[in-house]
Each structure stands twice: as structure tokens, then as C-alpha cells.
Scaffold this motif. Structure first.
Motif, PDB file in Angstrom:
ATOM      1  N   LYS A 146       0.963  -1.159   0.048  1.00 49.73           N
ATOM      2  CA  LYS A 146       0.042   0.089  -0.190  1.00 49.73           C
ATOM      3  C   LYS A 146       0.971   1.394  -0.134  1.00 49.73           C
ATOM      4  N   VAL A 147       0.622   1.902  -0.948  1.00 46.49           N
ATOM      5  CA  VAL A 147       1.436   3.405  -1.246  1.00 46.49           C
ATOM      6  C   VAL A 147       0.518   4.469  -0.632  1.00 46.49           C
ATOM      7  N   PHE A 148       0.891   5.287   0.153  1.00 50.12           N
ATOM      8  CA  PHE A 148       0.092   6.406   0.513  1.00 50.12           C
ATOM      9  C   PHE A 148       0.788   7.751   0.921  1.00 50.12           C
ATOM     10  N   PRO A 149       0.282   8.889   0.696  1.00 47.48           N
ATOM     11  CA  PRO A 149       0.647   9.974   0.985  1.00 47.48           C
ATOM     12  C   PRO A 149       1.377  10.319   2.398  1.00 47.48           C
ATOM     13  N   LYS A 150       2.562  10.890   2.491  1.00 49.77           N
ATOM     14  CA  LYS A 150       2.971  11.298   3.982  1.00 49.77           C
ATOM     15  C   LYS A 150       3.904  12.485   3.864  1.00 49.77           C
ATOM     16  N   ASP A 151       3.530  13.413   4.705  1.00 50.79           N
ATOM     17  CA  ASP A 151       4.426  14.756   4.792  1.00 50.79           C
ATOM     18  C   ASP A 151       4.429  15.112   3.417  1.00 50.79           C
ATOM     19  N   SER A 152       5.635  15.199   2.795  1.00 53.44           N
ATOM     20  CA  SER A 152       5.979  15.981   1.412  1.00 53.44           C
ATOM     21  C   SER A 152       6.407  14.929   0.173  1.00 53.44           C
ATOM     22  N   GLY A 153       5.991  13.600   0.755  1.00 51.38           N
ATOM     23  CA  GLY A 153       6.185  12.482  -0.161  1.00 51.38           C
ATOM     24  C   GLY A 153       5.051  11.389  -0.017  1.00 51.38           C
ATOM     25  N   PHE A 154       5.830  10.245  -0.165  1.00 54.75           N
ATOM     26  CA  PHE A 154       4.915   9.138   0.100  1.00 54.75           C
ATOM     27  C   PHE A 154       5.555   7.875   1.227  1.00 54.75           C
ATOM     28  N   ALA A 155       4.565   7.150   1.655  1.00 51.01           N
ATOM     29  CA  ALA A 155       5.255   5.971   2.490  1.00 51.01           C
ATOM     30  C   ALA A 155       4.679   4.814   2.053  1.00 51.01           C
ATOM     31  N   LEU A 156       5.207   3.542   2.462  1.00 51.15           N
ATOM     32  CA  LEU A 156       4.917   2.245   1.909  1.00 51.15           C
ATOM     33  C   LEU A 156       4.643   1.334   3.059  1.00 51.15           C
ATOM     34  N   ALA A 157       3.447   0.569   2.850  1.00 52.72           N
ATOM     35  CA  ALA A 157       3.340  -0.460   4.065  1.00 52.72           C
ATOM     36  C   ALA A 157       2.798  -1.638   3.290  1.00 52.72           C
ATOM     37  N   TYR A 158       2.580  -2.713   4.113  1.00 55.62           N
ATOM     38  CA  TYR A 158       2.153  -3.958   3.247  1.00 55.62           C
ATOM     39  C   TYR A 158       0.831  -4.416   4.312  1.00 55.62           C
ATOM     40  N   GLU A 159       0.295  -5.527   3.676  1.00 56.48           N
ATOM     41  CA  GLU A 159      -0.791  -6.322   4.395  1.00 56.48           C
ATOM     42  C   GLU A 159      -0.529  -7.687   3.844  1.00 56.48           C
ATOM     43  N   GLN A 160      -0.397  -8.533   4.994  1.00 59.49           N
ATOM     44  CA  GLN A 160      -0.176  -9.979   4.687  1.00 59.49           C
ATOM     45  C   GLN A 160      -1.565 -10.814   4.644  1.00 59.49           C
ATOM     46  N   ASP A 161      -1.622 -11.752   4.205  1.00 57.36           N
ATOM     47  CA  ASP A 161      -2.842 -12.660   4.270  1.00 57.36           C
ATOM     48  C   ASP A 161      -3.939 -12.019   3.610  1.00 57.36           C
ATOM     49  N   GLY A 162      -4.079 -11.408   2.449  1.00 60.27           N
ATOM     50  CA  GLY A 162      -5.062 -10.702   2.066  1.00 60.27           C
ATOM     51  C   GLY A 162      -5.693 -11.699   1.067  1.00 60.27           C
ATOM     52  N   ILE A 163      -6.681 -11.412   0.603  1.00 62.37           N
ATOM     53  CA  ILE A 163      -7.445 -12.204  -0.676  1.00 62.37           C
ATOM     54  C   ILE A 163      -7.436 -11.647  -1.966  1.00 62.37           C
ATOM     55  N   ASN A 164      -7.042 -12.210  -2.893  1.00 61.44           N
ATOM     56  CA  ASN A 164      -7.046 -11.435  -4.441  1.00 61.44           C
ATOM     57  C   ASN A 164      -8.303 -11.759  -5.081  1.00 61.44           C
ATOM     58  N   ILE A 165      -9.087 -10.505  -5.209  1.00 63.93           N
ATOM     59  CA  ILE A 165     -10.453 -10.630  -5.644  1.00 63.93           C
ATOM     60  C   ILE A 165     -10.561 -11.153  -6.993  1.00 63.93           C
ATOM     61  N   ASN A 166      -9.204 -11.300  -7.909  1.00 63.96           N
ATOM     62  CA  ASN A 166      -9.293 -11.584  -9.116  1.00 63.96           C
ATOM     63  C   ASN A 166      -8.634 -13.318  -9.296  1.00 63.96           C
ATOM     64  N   LYS A 167      -8.859 -13.846  -7.960  1.00 67.48           N
ATOM     65  CA  LYS A 167      -8.263 -15.312  -8.077  1.00 67.48           C
ATOM     66  C   LYS A 167      -9.197 -16.218  -7.167  1.00 67.48           C
ATOM     67  N   LEU A 168     -10.289 -16.634  -7.592  1.00 65.74           N
ATOM     68  CA  LEU A 168     -11.130 -17.325  -6.825  1.00 65.74           C
ATOM     69  C   LEU A 168     -10.530 -18.893  -6.892  1.00 65.74           C
ATOM     70  N   ASP A 169     -10.371 -19.220  -5.669  1.00 62.89           N
ATOM     71  CA  ASP A 169      -9.848 -20.574  -5.656  1.00 62.89           C
ATOM     72  C   ASP A 169     -10.755 -21.954  -5.950  1.00 62.89           C
ATOM     73  N   LYS A 170     -11.904 -21.836  -5.242  1.00 61.61           N
ATOM     74  CA  LYS A 170     -12.795 -22.827  -5.391  1.00 61.61           C
ATOM     75  C   LYS A 170     -14.173 -22.151  -5.311  1.00 61.61           C
ATOM     76  N   GLY A 171     -15.176 -22.596  -6.223  1.00 61.87           N
ATOM     77  CA  GLY A 171     -16.576 -21.980  -6.228  1.00 61.87           C
ATOM     78  C   GLY A 171     -17.474 -23.107  -6.878  1.00 61.87           C
ATOM     79  N   CYS A 172     -18.697 -22.882  -6.507  1.00 59.82           N
ATOM     80  CA  CYS A 172     -19.845 -23.425  -7.527  1.00 59.82           C
ATOM     81  C   CYS A 172     -20.944 -22.404  -7.357  1.00 59.82           C
ATOM     82  N   LEU A 173     -21.756 -22.231  -8.335  1.00 59.71           N
ATOM     83  CA  LEU A 173     -23.113 -21.479  -8.535  1.00 59.71           C
ATOM     84  C   LEU A 173     -24.115 -22.333  -8.931  1.00 59.71           C
ATOM     85  N   ILE A 174     -25.075 -22.445  -7.811  1.00 59.85           N
ATOM     86  CA  ILE A 174     -26.184 -23.402  -7.960  1.00 59.85           C
ATOM     87  C   ILE A 174     -27.576 -22.448  -8.245  1.00 59.85           C
ATOM     88  N   VAL A 175     -28.086 -22.723  -9.637  1.00 61.16           N
ATOM     89  CA  VAL A 175     -28.915 -21.656 -10.031  1.00 61.16           C
ATOM     90  C   VAL A 175     -30.311 -22.502 -10.138  1.00 61.16           C
TER      91      VAL A 175
END
Length: 352
Positions: free
Chosen positions: A143-172
Motif C-alpha cells: 500500500k502506497v499512501f501520501p505522507k508529509d511531502s512524499g509517500f510512505a509504503l506499507a504492506y498487508e499480509q494474508d489478503g485475498i486477491n479478488i481476481n483469483k477465486l480458488d474454489k466455487g460453485c454457483l447453483i441456479v
């Protein structure tokens, strides 16, 4: 296959399931998640439904006894459609059942999402749908975010990528008497014994016998016959195998319907070869209990998908690849006695 622009996420429950063989346990939430954030709802809709938009394979629930009510997921899905107010209770039962069938050491623990959608469209029909999804793999995000006169960098672990579904089924909620219309996604453990637990042990699905499946099945059976079976009975070069595959693909691209006898005569063109293919196809039917009809309408979508795995390339050591798309008579194979090496002679009129 699935259109979701009019769909809405009405209910969502989240639980966690572990691997029983590894003495991991499950954790059930006490109540469904309250969805008040529109942005979060939109992200969840993308995460859950986007993987199903381009799927063509439609499945139905089944049970070996013939009694659909004995299929646990069918039973709980039907109960949710009949009594939406008991949605969360039945979502807990689905989580417990998934935990019960997690009997392979390579099955990963993860979050289980049970979602209720309205106005999902499939094959021109709109209906409510139940989604069952599992996230197993986690990512680290910067995660990049503004800080003072520049930018700062942080990270977040164990997040879920919403573009990569591991398993799923859709029952219509359509054709309940046949086991509903079901679409399935499984992006993990594809090459291991653990892969069967989602579709075969948890869901217990059979693919619908429509033109898409029939087209894909015959092309798949024929490809295996040419690449794996022909060598057992005939002396055949790789160039000839590629030619047979190219001719079969041309047949399916040019024709509107498939006829087994016509296919054998036009593509294989040899009585002994035709008989061998018919025997191979019959063995496939018996082994997998999946009948191959003698005629059916050809699905363009299935032909397009199978064309990606039909190889027309002849690999020669690590030096050359020859792509064969047309007349195999314009390529000749020989052996050079001086160099003690095989060679191919290729005829052409002009360079392109």
C-alpha cells in the motif's frame, strides 16, 4: 454463460473449514454478515461471479442411488431456496459437510463463503442462485499512501486477491428435478488426488449431456486416440498424427453437425483405423459411463476451446519446430546415412 449485471448479493455467511486429517477444525459464525458498504458488495460480486461468466460447462447434482435428496449439497441448497429465512443455518450445515469430506492431507484450510444472489441470468433465464466459495491461498499486498511531502509504503499480509477465486460453485434455482443448473470452478490442486474432493466428493456433479459437452468429449477422445492409442496398432509418424488431428479440427469447424460414420470416412479414411477408433470410443463409454451419441449439433464454443490444446507442431530435438497446418504430402521424412540423423524435407512455393 452467466450474466450478473442485474444480479444482487442478498445474503452472505462466512465460516472457516480445516483439514480433518491434520486435526484442524471448523469455525462457524453465529450470524450472517451485514452488508452495508456498497463498494464492498461490488467487490464481492466481482470476486464471486466473474469467474463464471465465460464457463460453458453446466453440471447437475447426482447421487449414486438415484435419489437426489441424498446428495447433501443439493439437499441444503433446496432447503435454502424453499426457506430463505433459514439461510444461515443451512450455510453452517454446508460448512460442516465440507469439513467431513476434507479427507486428503493436501486439502488446504480456508474461509467458506455461502452467498445468496437474486436475478442471476443463465442461458437467457433469470433466477435466484446460491454460491458456495472457498478461499485457500493468501497474498501480500503493498500500500502506497501520501505522507508529509512524499509517500510512505506499507504492506498487508494474508489478503485475498479478488481476481483469483480458488474454489466455487454457483447453483441456479432452475430444473430442480434434474439436479439444478450448476457451474463449478476449481483453481487449486488440479494435478493431485486432492482435486477430486471439491467436485466429486463435496458437490457430486455430473456434466450435462448437451452439444457443448458432446463436441468437447468427441474431440477429446479422438485426440487421445491419435496421440496415445494409434502407436499400439499402427506404425505412424508424428507428422501423420498431426495431419489426423488437423483434419478432425477442420471437420468440426466446417460442419454444423457431427455424424460418426461420416467423421470416420472423411477424417480417418481407413477401414482398419476407423474400426480401431470405434473400439476405443466404445471402451471410453464403458469405462466412464459416458455414452457418445452417433450424431449431434456441433458447438462452436467447444471447438474453439479444444483447438487450443490440439497441437500442430512437430518438435525436432531442441533446434527446430515445424508447424503443420495443411497438406502433409508437402513434408517428407528421411534418414541421412552420412550424418546418421533423421531429416524432414519441406516443399513450399514462396516465403511469407
Amino acid at each position: 454463460m452467466v450474466t450478473s449485471f442485474e444480479a444482487a448479493l442478498a445474503k452472505l455467511s462466512i465460516h472457516r473449514t480445516g483439514n480433518r486429517m491434520l486435526e484442524e477444525y471448523y469455525a462457524l459464525s453465529d450470524e450472517p454478515l451485514q452488508l452495508h458498504d456498497e463498494t464492498l458488495s461490488a467487490l464481492l460480486m466481482q470476486y464471486f461471479l466473474k469467474p463464471f461468466e465465460k464457463l460453458n460447462e453446466v453440471y447437475h447434482f447426482q447421487h449414486s442411488s438415484g435419489n437426489l435428496e441424498l446428495n447433501e449439497v443439493f439437499h441444503f441448497a433446496a432447503a435454502i431456496f424453499d426457506q430463505p429465512d433459514r439461510f444461515h443455518e443451512n450455510s453452517q450445515q454446508l460448512a460442516k459437510y465440507l469439513y467431513d469430506v476434507a479427507n486428503h492431507p493436501k486439502i488446504k484450510s480456508g474461509e467458506l463463503y455461502v452467498a445468496y444472489f437474486t436475478q442471476v441470468q443463465i442461458e437467457g433465464e433469470r433466477a435466484d442462485a446460491l454460491g458456495i466459495f472457498k478461499s485457500e491461498n493468501k497474498d501480500t499486498y503493498l500500500k502506497v499512501f501520501p505522507k508529509d511531502s512524499g509517500f510512505a509504503l506499507a504492506y498487508e499480509q494474508d489478503g485475498i486477491n479478488i481476481n483469483k477465486l480458488d474454489k466455487g460453485c454457483l447453483i441456479v434455482n432452475l430444473v430442480r428435478e434434474d439436479g439444478f443448473k450448476v457451474l463449478v470452478v476449481d483453481q487449486t490442486n488440479r494435478q493431485t488426488d486432492a482435486a477430486v474432493y471439491w467436485k466429486d466428493e463435496f458437490l457430486k456433479l455430473k456434466i450435462r449431456n448437451d452439444s457443448y459437452n458432446q463436441t468437447q468429449q468427441v474431440l477429446g477422445v479422438y485426440k487421445n486416440f491419435v496421440t496415445e492409442e494409434l502407436d499400439k496398432s499402427f506404425e505412424i509418424s508424428k507428422a501423420d498424427k498431426i495431419d489426423l488431428l488437423n483434419r478432425s479440427m477442420k471437420y468440426f469447424k466446417d460442419k454444423e453437425s457431427f455424424d460418426m460414420e461420416e467423421f470416420g470416412n472423411e477424417v480417418i479414411g481407413n477401414d482398419e483405423g476407423i474400426a480401431s477408433f470405434m473400439s476405443y470410443a466404445k471402451n471410453f463409454e464403458e469405462e466412464f459411463e459416458s455414452p457418445i451419441p452417433s450424431s449431434f449439433e456441433i458447438s462452436e464454443a467447444a471447438v474453439k476451446k479444444q483447438s487450443r490444446v490440439y497441437k500442430s507442431v512437430l518438435k525436432l530435438d531442441k533446434n527446430f519446430h515445424i508447424y503443420i497446418h495443411g497438406n502433409k504430402d508437402l513434408i517428407e521424412k528421411g534418414f541421412d546415412d552420412v550424418k546418421h540423423m533423421n531429416y524432414y524435407k519441406v516443399y513450399f512455393k514462396e516465403e511469407i
